[in-house]
Scaffold this motif. Structure first.
Motif, PDB file in Angstrom:
ATOM      1  N   ASP A  14      54.591 108.272  97.355  1.00 29.04           N
ATOM      2  CA  ASP A  14      55.076 107.518  98.524  1.00 29.04           C
ATOM      3  C   ASP A  14      54.065 106.459  98.973  1.00 29.04           C
ATOM      4  O   ASP A  14      54.364 105.647  99.839  1.00 29.04           O
ATOM      5  CB  ASP A  14      55.384 108.475  99.681  1.00 29.04           C
ATOM      6  CG  ASP A  14      54.136 109.159 100.204  1.00 29.04           C
ATOM      7  OD1 ASP A  14      53.361 109.688  99.385  1.00 29.04           O
ATOM      8  OD2 ASP A  14      53.918 109.134 101.430  1.00 29.04           O
ATOM      9  N   HIS A  51      53.268 101.746  97.224  1.00 28.89           N
ATOM     10  CA  HIS A  51      53.384 100.372  97.733  1.00 28.89           C
ATOM     11  C   HIS A  51      52.065  99.850  98.289  1.00 28.89           C
ATOM     12  O   HIS A  51      51.824  98.657  98.329  1.00 28.89           O
ATOM     13  CB  HIS A  51      54.471 100.307  98.805  1.00 28.89           C
ATOM     14  CG  HIS A  51      54.128 101.107 100.028  1.00 28.89           C
ATOM     15  ND1 HIS A  51      54.227 102.471 100.067  1.00 28.89           N
ATOM     16  CD2 HIS A  51      53.650 100.721 101.228  1.00 28.89           C
ATOM     17  CE1 HIS A  51      53.838 102.903 101.259  1.00 28.89           C
ATOM     18  NE2 HIS A  51      53.486 101.860 101.978  1.00 28.89           N
ATOM     19  N   ARG A  98      49.546  98.112  95.751  1.00 30.15           N
ATOM     20  CA  ARG A  98      49.832  96.750  95.300  1.00 30.15           C
ATOM     21  C   ARG A  98      49.637  95.847  96.494  1.00 30.15           C
ATOM     22  O   ARG A  98      50.267  96.039  97.519  1.00 30.15           O
ATOM     23  CB  ARG A  98      51.291  96.617  94.857  1.00 30.15           C
ATOM     24  CG  ARG A  98      51.666  97.466  93.688  1.00 30.15           C
ATOM     25  CD  ARG A  98      53.174  97.559  93.616  1.00 30.15           C
ATOM     26  NE  ARG A  98      53.773  96.228  93.520  1.00 30.15           N
ATOM     27  CZ  ARG A  98      53.970  95.603  92.369  1.00 30.15           C
ATOM     28  NH1 ARG A  98      53.626  96.163  91.254  1.00 30.15           N
ATOM     29  NH2 ARG A  98      54.508  94.408  92.349  1.00 30.15           N
ATOM     30  N   ARG A  99      48.765  94.926  96.342  1.00 33.37           N
ATOM     31  CA  ARG A  99      48.541  94.016  97.460  1.00 33.37           C
ATOM     32  C   ARG A  99      49.076  92.662  97.044  1.00 33.37           C
ATOM     33  O   ARG A  99      48.784  92.178  95.958  1.00 33.37           O
ATOM     34  CB  ARG A  99      47.053  93.911  97.745  1.00 33.37           C
ATOM     35  CG  ARG A  99      46.702  92.925  98.814  1.00 33.37           C
ATOM     36  CD  ARG A  99      45.333  93.232  99.339  1.00 33.37           C
ATOM     37  NE  ARG A  99      44.338  93.131  98.293  1.00 33.37           N
ATOM     38  CZ  ARG A  99      43.485  92.111  98.192  1.00 33.37           C
ATOM     39  NH1 ARG A  99      43.522  91.130  99.064  1.00 33.37           N
ATOM     40  NH2 ARG A  99      42.600  92.077  97.228  1.00 33.37           N
ATOM     41  N   GLU A 100      49.871  92.093  97.903  1.00 27.09           N
ATOM     42  CA  GLU A 100      50.419  90.782  97.577  1.00 27.09           C
ATOM     43  C   GLU A 100      49.496  89.703  98.087  1.00 27.09           C
ATOM     44  O   GLU A 100      48.995  89.783  99.196  1.00 27.09           O
ATOM     45  CB  GLU A 100      51.801  90.617  98.208  1.00 27.09           C
ATOM     46  CG  GLU A 100      52.781  91.611  97.652  1.00 27.09           C
ATOM     47  CD  GLU A 100      54.176  91.050  97.574  1.00 27.09           C
ATOM     48  OE1 GLU A 100      54.486  90.148  98.377  1.00 27.09           O
ATOM     49  OE2 GLU A 100      54.939  91.495  96.710  1.00 27.09           O
TER      50      GLU A 100
END
Lengths: 200, 258, 200
Positions: free
Chosen positions: A69, A72, A75-77
């Protein structure tokens, strides 16, 4: 915090440092055969339940992994600002002025074919969306602008876009300028985009 | 004292005990310079470096070098320089003190001692450092981390002006284009005939062709007028309306009404 | 087992997944700036104390590693990574305890020139870096240790260097001249004899 026994600590460290999932036997080879590896694994599994890390068994091999969970977070945008190509700006403008409009119509207005990538970029940017099919032979897909498009360009509605007369008054329809623009455009980078995409 | 045996008992980190001849060879390779050799000899005194006998140390060093020479070992220059300096120090320490000589032998001895202490301190610090828990040897990071990912997302930028001017360009491009050729200043043949006929009515004498040309600052228009007027004359001559006369090739061309 | 809050779980997972030690800012870039990363780190550090895995700080960066007392279980037989030469160990110690320090200063302490390879080895290992030039005649380049040096040798910061406080108190990190002055002697003009060792 509950204290862990040395054998459990050893199993924990072994699994952590391992480069691949380990079987009970693999673990025993490190921590010693006197250790009850299964019991240690059970204790660790319970300990890590609900944490950011979990101990999982896959095909009789054990390994640590980050909790599903939280994937997300890992992952860094990072946004990289890139300027829209001339072809993309023109296409966007045509859609904005003529929506809903099909690809063939855009090309007819532009007088140049558009590559597939151009519409993709506009959709990725969130400014253009598919707007249903036109009920004519071939049922072509049409495109329209989005709410995001309006907010990005600071428009309340599409009616805020300057009309043809406004453009003319502002000298934006001056043919000489246009000819120069065309010359400038031919040397630019989207030249290859145009040709690549002709058949797309 | 016998200087040749002491250093080796305590220099286990340099070389294993060996027979005398080989031992020296091996050891000379193993020293990290004369100060290193001195430090090892000093540690053989088994006292705190601040309490070592510099004189004894000097004697050990000199004896060591003498032994090495006896065995014809190659001795690097810096070991010999140190030996010469230590020999000097030794003589200063033993001879009656000369107050003229600065610095005094005690200070030189103290300096040597301080340098040995510093080297010793760093040697011990290095040993503790590399002997500690080292990553990848004693402690380990995760064997196969999932890795953190940076996803690059393009933030497309453009502004309203780009947008509307692009639209203007598209529209202008698709408008039918009217080609208009800019007028150049010319005198047409008809014009020239008309003009020459009119002017001839006033002149019955032979007149140079050039005097029929209009007054102008524009050299292009002048050339055009000259060419047209010449053709006009030829045409009028053909019709029998004028006579032409020219004395020679390229000489002035004269005209009069026929 | 104590339940962890989501932010703490997120920090835990991020550090666990990371391939490199992370600073507080690095972590915040993943878990979000609303998270009190420092508090989360403190909680995790306490949680992992005494376990098979520990959370450690190395030069303001954090990572998980196995507990040192389990080294005997995990130590791998394979190439006992090329043993450092004595010259390299001493040079590294001198740089670590004196940084920033010039080559001539290193040589003054060791009483011998350093071969070119020695500094190369330390820089290749990633433990030593050039640290700017000293503003004295000749503008010598100085060297200092890196973040990787701290991680590799298990130091929280340079203040963690073994015995550094004692060495400092004993004046053993001061140059010989300074030490002489402290002892009330003139430390200036006796140079010739020393120089061959000091600035060779």
């Amino acid at each position: 915090m509950r204290e862990l026994s040395d054998p459990v600590r050893a199993v924990e460290a072994t699994l952590f440092a391992a480069e691949e999932p380990l079987s009970v036997d693999d673990i025993a080879a490190y921590v010693g055969t006197s250790v009850d590896v299964k019991a240690a694994l059970a204790e660790l599994e319970a300990h890590y339940a609900g944490r950011g890390i979990e101990l999982v068994e896959r095909g009789r091999r054990w390994h640590f992994q980050t909790a599903a969970d939280l994937a997300h977070i890992l992952r860094r945008e990072r946004e990289e600002s890139r300027k829209l190509s001339r072809a993309a700006v023109e296409t966007l403008a045509i859609i904005a002025y003529h929506e809903p409009v099909s690809r063939a119509e855009i090309e007819a207005i532009r007088g140049v074919q558009i590559s597939k990538g151009t519409l993709d970029v506009l959709m990725e940017a969130g400014w253009v969306r598919p707007a249903g099919r036109r009920e004519v032979p071939g049922r072509p897909l049409t495109f329209a602008t989005t709410q995001e498009f309006l907010s990005h360009f600071g428009l309340k509605s599409r009616r805020d876009l300057p009309g043809i007369d406004d453009l003319k008054a502002a000298g934006l329809l001056d043919p000489v300028d246009t000819a120069l623009e065309r010359l400038g455009l031919e040397g630019e980078d989207e030249a290859e985009l145009e040709t690549d995409g002709e058949d797309a | 004292m016998d200087p040749s045996d002491e250093p080796f008992e305590t220099s286990g980190d340099h070389a294993p005990p060996a027979r005398e001849g080989e031992r020296l060879t091996l050891d000379l390779d193993g020293w990290e310079g004369p100060l290193d050799l001195l430090l090892t000899l000093a540690r053989a005194q088994k006292v705190d470096l601040s309490k070592i006998s510099i004189l004894a140390l000097v004697e050990q060093y000199l004896a060591f070098i003498a032994d090495a020479k006896k065995l014809r070992l190659e001795i690097a220059a810096d070991y010999l320089v140190m030996a010469a300096w230590l020999a000097y120090l030794k003589s200063c320490l033993l001879l009656p003190k000369d107050p003229e000589v600065e610095p005094g032998p005690e200070e030189l001895a103290l300096r040597l001692q301080l340098r040995l202490q510093r080297l010793q301190a760093m040697r011990e610090a290095g040993a503790r450092l590399v002997g500690g828990d080292r990553l990848g040897r004693d402690v380990f990071t995760r064997g196969k981390p999932e890795g953190l990912k940076v996803v690059r997302r393009a933030a497309w930028t453009t502004d309203l002006y780009d947008l509307i001017s692009a639209y203007g360009i598209v529209r202008a491009r698709s408008e039918p284009t009217v080609h208009i050729v800019a007028r150049r200043p010319v005198m047409t043949l008809d014009e020239a005939i008309h003009r020459v006929e009119r002017m001839l009515g006033l002149r019955m004498e032979w007149t140079a062709l050039e005097s029929f040309l209009p007054e102008t600052q524009d050299p292009e228009f002048r050339r055009s007028a000259l060419a047209s007027s010449f053709l006009a004359m030829l045409e009028l001559a053909r019709l029998g309306k004028v006579e032409l006369d020219q004395a020679d090739t390229f000489s002035p061309l004269y005209v009069r009404a026929a």
